[in-house]
Design a protein around this motif. Structure first.
Motif, PDB file in Angstrom:
ATOM      1  N   MET A   1       0.825  -1.206   0.000  1.00 58.66           N
ATOM      2  CA  MET A   1       0.000   0.000   0.000  1.00 58.66           C
ATOM      3  C   MET A   1       0.861   1.260   0.000  1.00 58.66           C
ATOM      4  SD  MET A   1      -3.052  -1.112   2.640  1.00 58.66           S
ATOM      5  CE  MET A   1      -3.976   0.415   2.399  1.00 58.66           C
ATOM      6  N   LYS A   2       1.954   1.244   0.755  1.00 55.34           N
ATOM      7  CA  LYS A   2       2.841   2.398   0.796  1.00 55.34           C
ATOM      8  C   LYS A   2       3.489   2.658  -0.560  1.00 55.34           C
ATOM      9  CE  LYS A   2       3.940   1.851   5.719  1.00 55.34           C
ATOM     10  NZ  LYS A   2       4.984   1.496   6.709  1.00 55.34           N
ATOM     11  N   SER A   3       3.901   1.595  -1.240  1.00 49.15           N
ATOM     12  CA  SER A   3       4.532   1.779  -2.555  1.00 49.15           C
ATOM     13  C   SER A   3       3.524   2.262  -3.593  1.00 49.15           C
ATOM     14  CB  SER A   3       5.165   0.464  -3.013  1.00 49.15           C
ATOM     15  OG  SER A   3       4.177  -0.528  -3.209  1.00 49.15           O
ATOM     16  N   MET A   4       2.254   1.886  -3.431  1.00 47.76           N
ATOM     17  CA  MET A   4       1.222   2.296  -4.376  1.00 47.76           C
ATOM     18  C   MET A   4       0.898   3.779  -4.267  1.00 47.76           C
ATOM     19  SD  MET A   4      -2.284   0.195  -5.084  1.00 47.76           S
ATOM     20  CE  MET A   4      -1.300  -1.287  -5.319  1.00 47.76           C
ATOM     21  N   LEU A   5       1.235   4.385  -3.126  1.00 55.38           N
ATOM     22  CA  LEU A   5       0.993   5.818  -2.951  1.00 55.38           C
ATOM     23  C   LEU A   5       1.750   6.657  -3.975  1.00 55.38           C
ATOM     24  CD1 LEU A   5       1.027   6.493   0.904  1.00 55.38           C
ATOM     25  CD2 LEU A   5      -0.908   6.676  -0.653  1.00 55.38           C
ATOM     26  N   GLN A   6       2.851   6.145  -4.466  1.00 50.31           N
ATOM     27  CA  GLN A   6       3.664   6.904  -5.410  1.00 50.31           C
ATOM     28  C   GLN A   6       2.925   7.157  -6.730  1.00 50.31           C
ATOM     29  OE1 GLN A   6       7.336   4.740  -5.812  1.00 50.31           O
ATOM     30  NE2 GLN A   6       7.752   4.757  -3.615  1.00 50.31           N
ATOM     31  N   GLU A   7       1.871   6.374  -7.002  1.00 48.63           N
ATOM     32  CA  GLU A   7       1.125   6.526  -8.247  1.00 48.63           C
ATOM     33  C   GLU A   7      -0.069   7.468  -8.102  1.00 48.63           C
ATOM     34  OE1 GLU A   7       0.176   2.730 -10.027  1.00 48.63           O
ATOM     35  OE2 GLU A   7       1.714   1.738  -8.822  1.00 48.63           O
ATOM     36  N   ILE A   8      -0.280   8.013  -6.908  1.00 53.97           N
ATOM     37  CA  ILE A   8      -1.464   8.844  -6.649  1.00 53.97           C
ATOM     38  C   ILE A   8      -1.034  10.285  -6.426  1.00 53.97           C
ATOM     39  CG2 ILE A   8      -3.452   9.181  -5.128  1.00 53.97           C
ATOM     40  CD1 ILE A   8      -3.348   6.203  -4.540  1.00 53.97           C
ATOM     41  N   PRO A   9      -1.472  11.221  -7.255  1.00 57.46           N
ATOM     42  CA  PRO A   9      -1.027  12.622  -7.144  1.00 57.46           C
ATOM     43  C   PRO A   9      -1.376  13.282  -5.814  1.00 57.46           C
ATOM     44  CG  PRO A   9      -2.088  12.202  -9.270  1.00 57.46           C
ATOM     45  CD  PRO A   9      -2.335  10.996  -8.432  1.00 57.46           C
TER      46      PRO A   9
ATOM     47  N   ALA B   1      -1.338  12.031  -2.867  1.00 58.26           N
ATOM     48  CA  ALA B   1      -0.628  11.468  -1.715  1.00 58.26           C
ATOM     49  C   ALA B   1       0.359  12.441  -1.074  1.00 58.26           C
ATOM     50  CB  ALA B   1       0.071  10.177  -2.123  1.00 58.26           C
ATOM     51  N   PRO B   2       1.181  13.181  -1.843  1.00 59.24           N
ATOM     52  CA  PRO B   2       2.138  14.097  -1.199  1.00 59.24           C
ATOM     53  C   PRO B   2       1.473  15.157  -0.326  1.00 59.24           C
ATOM     54  CG  PRO B   2       2.735  13.746  -3.499  1.00 59.24           C
ATOM     55  CD  PRO B   2       1.386  13.132  -3.304  1.00 59.24           C
ATOM     56  N   TYR B   3       0.280  15.600  -0.691  1.00 60.83           N
ATOM     57  CA  TYR B   3      -0.412  16.604   0.118  1.00 60.83           C
ATOM     58  C   TYR B   3      -0.818  16.029   1.472  1.00 60.83           C
ATOM     59  CZ  TYR B   3      -0.713  19.053  -4.348  1.00 60.83           C
ATOM     60  OH  TYR B   3      -0.403  19.661  -5.541  1.00 60.83           O
ATOM     61  N   LEU B   4      -1.299  14.792   1.471  1.00 63.75           N
ATOM     62  CA  LEU B   4      -1.662  14.151   2.737  1.00 63.75           C
ATOM     63  C   LEU B   4      -0.438  13.908   3.600  1.00 63.75           C
ATOM     64  CD1 LEU B   4      -4.382  11.465   1.897  1.00 63.75           C
ATOM     65  CD2 LEU B   4      -4.619  13.466   3.365  1.00 63.75           C
ATOM     66  N   LEU B   5       0.637  13.451   2.979  1.00 60.90           N
ATOM     67  CA  LEU B   5       1.853  13.139   3.731  1.00 60.90           C
ATOM     68  C   LEU B   5       2.508  14.391   4.305  1.00 60.90           C
ATOM     69  CD1 LEU B   5       3.404  10.424   1.387  1.00 60.90           C
ATOM     70  CD2 LEU B   5       2.257  10.070   3.572  1.00 60.90           C
ATOM     71  N   SER B   6       2.183  15.567   3.770  1.00 52.43           N
ATOM     72  CA  SER B   6       2.747  16.813   4.291  1.00 52.43           C
ATOM     73  C   SER B   6       2.071  17.255   5.583  1.00 52.43           C
ATOM     74  CB  SER B   6       2.621  17.931   3.250  1.00 52.43           C
ATOM     75  OG  SER B   6       1.260  18.265   3.023  1.00 52.43           O
ATOM     76  N   ILE B   7       0.956  16.614   5.947  1.00 55.28           N
ATOM     77  CA  ILE B   7       0.238  16.953   7.179  1.00 55.28           C
ATOM     78  C   ILE B   7       0.929  16.272   8.356  1.00 55.28           C
ATOM     79  CG2 ILE B   7      -1.971  16.835   8.403  1.00 55.28           C
ATOM     80  CD1 ILE B   7      -3.352  16.705   5.689  1.00 55.28           C
TER      81      ILE B   7
ATOM     82  N   ALA C   1      -2.269   7.501   5.138  1.00 57.69           N
ATOM     83  CA  ALA C   1      -2.649   8.132   3.878  1.00 57.69           C
ATOM     84  C   ALA C   1      -3.169   7.099   2.882  1.00 57.69           C
ATOM     85  CB  ALA C   1      -1.458   8.880   3.288  1.00 57.69           C
ATOM     86  N   ALA C   2      -2.551   5.923   2.856  1.00 54.31           N
ATOM     87  CA  ALA C   2      -2.980   4.876   1.922  1.00 54.31           C
ATOM     88  C   ALA C   2      -4.379   4.379   2.257  1.00 54.31           C
ATOM     89  CB  ALA C   2      -1.983   3.713   1.948  1.00 54.31           C
ATOM     90  N   VAL C   3      -4.652   4.156   3.543  1.00 56.54           N
ATOM     91  CA  VAL C   3      -5.981   3.696   3.956  1.00 56.54           C
ATOM     92  C   VAL C   3      -7.027   4.778   3.673  1.00 56.54           C
ATOM     93  CG1 VAL C   3      -7.388   3.019   5.928  1.00 56.54           C
ATOM     94  CG2 VAL C   3      -5.079   2.104   5.677  1.00 56.54           C
ATOM     95  N   PHE C   4      -6.676   6.029   3.959  1.00 54.68           N
ATOM     96  CA  PHE C   4      -7.607   7.141   3.744  1.00 54.68           C
ATOM     97  C   PHE C   4      -7.982   7.262   2.267  1.00 54.68           C
ATOM     98  CE2 PHE C   4      -8.399  11.641   2.799  1.00 54.68           C
ATOM     99  CZ  PHE C   4      -9.442  11.904   3.671  1.00 54.68           C
ATOM    100  N   LEU C   5      -6.989   7.263   1.394  1.00 53.71           N
ATOM    101  CA  LEU C   5      -7.255   7.404  -0.037  1.00 53.71           C
ATOM    102  C   LEU C   5      -7.948   6.164  -0.597  1.00 53.71           C
ATOM    103  CD1 LEU C   5      -3.943   9.111  -1.185  1.00 53.71           C
ATOM    104  CD2 LEU C   5      -6.214  10.145  -1.103  1.00 53.71           C
ATOM    105  N   GLY C   6      -7.612   4.992  -0.040  1.00 50.34           N
ATOM    106  CA  GLY C   6      -8.278   3.776  -0.493  1.00 50.34           C
ATOM    107  C   GLY C   6      -9.764   3.790  -0.196  1.00 50.34           C
ATOM    108  N   GLU C   7     -10.125   4.329   0.962  1.00 48.21           N
ATOM    109  CA  GLU C   7     -11.535   4.392   1.340  1.00 48.21           C
ATOM    110  C   GLU C   7     -12.251   5.570   0.665  1.00 48.21           C
ATOM    111  OE1 GLU C   7     -13.275   2.343   3.026  1.00 48.21           O
ATOM    112  OE2 GLU C   7     -11.719   1.010   3.766  1.00 48.21           O
TER     113      GLU C   7
END
Length: 273
Positions: free
Chosen positions: A201-209, A211-217, A225-231
């Protein structure tokens, strides 16, 4: 359509691929509408189809976005992880119950069923009679080698002491040994599978634009972030934070009558996964 279970998924994606618009009807809305139309809660497929048609005709459906690509893959992993987490808890409870029967004194030394030191002891000497047959130094070596501890620990001596005064079931037969081995293997398998799933799931975040905004929080890690975007899906489909809160099912509602005012409660999301 009513998105219950997994039955809707293949039909929804098939319709989308062929250019049809897909709209969902909430399960609660379908139930209430059926009771209003027919003054009965009896359920059947033809009756539900007619009720869904009436709801759709009135425009009381959910504006639906069916995700595809990396977000759909991430959602698939998120749902699989949720199920695996529940199974992991069940497996640990089964191992806990087995230890309660045969070697309850180990709970005083290892509080977690995911402890690597506990796994090492259960692989080598899972019952009190097995612990009594080996040296304390051997137990200490098992614990040190299987854990991150680099120095002598009291667990080895504690396990030996507990084995001499154990109140666990005895004598031990082949079925008892198989039970503990099976429970241990299930715990180990689920823990290791969860670890691999989290990495995927963490590696798949790299394909989602997004993701960097969520990770900056601050406080939001890669797994959160992966669970949040997945849901949630693509955040661009939501115009404000309140829409996200409502979609997640945490929009508070009131239930007042006359002078009586209830506490706020939470709506439960009933859209199929």
């Amino acid at each position: 359509m009513e998105p219950t279970g997994h039955y809707w998924r293949k039909l929804a994606y098939f319709a989308k691929e062929h250019g049809y618009e897909v709209r969902f009807i909430r399960t609660t809305a379908l139930k209430h509408h059926r009771e209003l139309d027919e003054s009965a809660s009896a359920k059947s497929d033809p009756r539900d189809a007619l009720t869904i048609t009436n709801i759709t005709r009135e425009g009381k459906y959910i504006d639906t976005v069916i995700e595809d690509g990396p977000l759909r893959q991430l959602r698939t992993l998120s749902k699989a992880r949720e199920r695996l987490l529940r199974y992991s808890v069940s497996a640990k409870n089964s191992l806990h119950a087995a230890l309660d029967d045969y070697f309850p004194e180990l709970h005083e030394l290892f509080w977690s069923m995911g402890s690597r030191s506990l796994w090492a002891i259960l692989e080598r000497c899972p019952f009190p009679e097995d612990v009594r047959s080996i040296q304390v130094s051997t137990l200490k070596d098992l614990i040190v080698q299987s854990s991150r501890k680099k120095q002598d620990t009291p667990e080895g001596k504690g396990a030996l002491s507990g084995s001499t005064k154990s109140i666990g079931l005895s004598p031990i037969g082949s079925a008892d040994r198989y039970r503990v081995q099976m429970c241990l293997e299930e715990v180990k398998r689920t823990v290791r599978t969860l670890k691999g799933m989290d990495q995927q799931m963490k590696s798949m975040l790299q394909e989602i634009p997004a993701a960097p905004y969520l990770l900056s929080i601050p406080g939001i890690g890669a797994l959160s972030a992966a669970v949040f975007l997945g849901e949630l899906g693509n955040p661009a489909h939501f115009h404000n934070a309140r829409q996200i809160v409502k979609y997640a099912g945490y929009d508070p509602q009131e239930s007042d009558s006359g002078s009586w005012v209830s506490r706020n409660s939470y709506l439960k999301k009933d859209v199929g996964s």
